[in-house]
Design a protein around this motif. Structure first.
Motif, PDB file in Angstrom:
ATOM      1  N   VAL A   1      19.838  90.307 105.453  1.00  0.00           N
ATOM      2  CA  VAL A   1      18.684  90.364 106.351  1.00  0.00           C
ATOM      3  C   VAL A   1      18.643  91.749 106.993  1.00  0.00           C
ATOM      4  O   VAL A   1      19.604  92.520 106.917  1.00  0.00           O
ATOM      5  N   ILE A   2      17.552  92.048 107.648  1.00  0.00           N
ATOM      6  CA  ILE A   2      17.417  93.323 108.355  1.00  0.00           C
ATOM      7  C   ILE A   2      18.376  93.313 109.547  1.00  0.00           C
ATOM      8  O   ILE A   2      18.361  92.371 110.346  1.00  0.00           O
ATOM      9  N   PRO A   3      19.233  94.328 109.676  1.00  0.00           N
ATOM     10  CA  PRO A   3      20.210  94.321 110.763  1.00  0.00           C
ATOM     11  C   PRO A   3      19.615  94.721 112.112  1.00  0.00           C
ATOM     12  O   PRO A   3      18.563  95.348 112.183  1.00  0.00           O
ATOM     13  N   ASN A   4      20.339  94.323 113.156  1.00  0.00           N
ATOM     14  CA  ASN A   4      20.072  94.757 114.531  1.00  0.00           C
ATOM     15  C   ASN A   4      18.648  94.478 115.013  1.00  0.00           C
ATOM     16  O   ASN A   4      17.999  95.327 115.611  1.00  0.00           O
ATOM     17  N   ILE A   5      18.196  93.253 114.760  1.00  0.00           N
ATOM     18  CA  ILE A   5      16.878  92.821 115.216  1.00  0.00           C
ATOM     19  C   ILE A   5      17.023  92.173 116.592  1.00  0.00           C
ATOM     20  O   ILE A   5      17.848  91.288 116.777  1.00  0.00           O
ATOM     21  N   GLY A   6      16.241  92.597 117.551  1.00  0.00           N
ATOM     22  CA  GLY A   6      16.273  91.998 118.882  1.00  0.00           C
ATOM     23  C   GLY A   6      17.371  92.561 119.760  1.00  0.00           C
ATOM     24  O   GLY A   6      18.050  93.525 119.410  1.00  0.00           O
ATOM     25  N   ASN A   7      17.553  91.925 120.906  1.00  0.00           N
ATOM     26  CA  ASN A   7      18.494  92.415 121.916  1.00  0.00           C
ATOM     27  C   ASN A   7      19.739  91.557 122.063  1.00  0.00           C
ATOM     28  O   ASN A   7      20.542  91.803 122.949  1.00  0.00           O
TER      29      ASN A   7
END
Length: 113
Positions: free
Chosen positions: A72-78
Motif C-alpha cells: 500500500v502507499i506508505p505514510n498515509i495520515g497522521n
C-alpha cells in the motif's frame, strides 16, 4: 503486517483488513543490508517482534507474501499506528534509530492482495 481490503479507508489499517500470518520479517543493519541481523515471523494477528536489540540504526524489511501483489502507499495520515511504513519498491522502512531501551511497536506493513 496486514492485507488492505479497502474496507473503511484504503492504505491504512482498519477493522475490515486481514492480517498476514507466518510471514518472515527481517531486521537489517543499514551498513550491511545483504545479511539480516534477525529474522522473525508474524503471528496470528500479523504482529512480529525482534528481541534483544541494542542501541543503533536498523531497517525492517517485509517481503510480499506468496499472495501479495503490491504494497500500500506508505505514510498515509497522521496515525503511525495504522499507516504502512515500508516503501513499495522493496518492502523496507527508512532507517530506524533505536535507543536500546524503548519498544518500537508501530512499524507496519500493508499489502494489497
Amino acid at each position: 503486517v496486514w492485507s488492505d481490503n479497502n474496507g473503511i479507508t484504503a492504505n491504512v489499517l482498519d477493522s475490515l483488513d486481514g492480517r498476514v500470518i507466518d510471514l518472515e520479517v527481517f531486521l537489517i543493519d543499514p551498513s550491511n543490508p545483504q545479511a539480516p541481523l534477525q529474522v522473525t515471523t508474524t503471528d496470528e494477528n500479523g504482529n512480529y517482534i525482534f528481541l534483544n536489540i541494542s542501541e543503533g540504526s536498523y531497517i525492517v524489511r517485509v517481503p510480499l507474501n506468496a499472495g501479495g501483489s503490491s504494497y500500500v502507499i506508505p505514510n498515509i495520515g497522521n496515525d503511525e499506528n495504522i499507516d504502512s511504513d515500508v516503501n513499495g519498491n522493496d518492502g523496507t522502512t527508512e532507517v530506524i534509530i533505536h535507543d536500546g531501551c524503548e519498544k518500537i511497536i508501530n512499524i507496519n506493513a500493508g499489502m494489497q492482495l
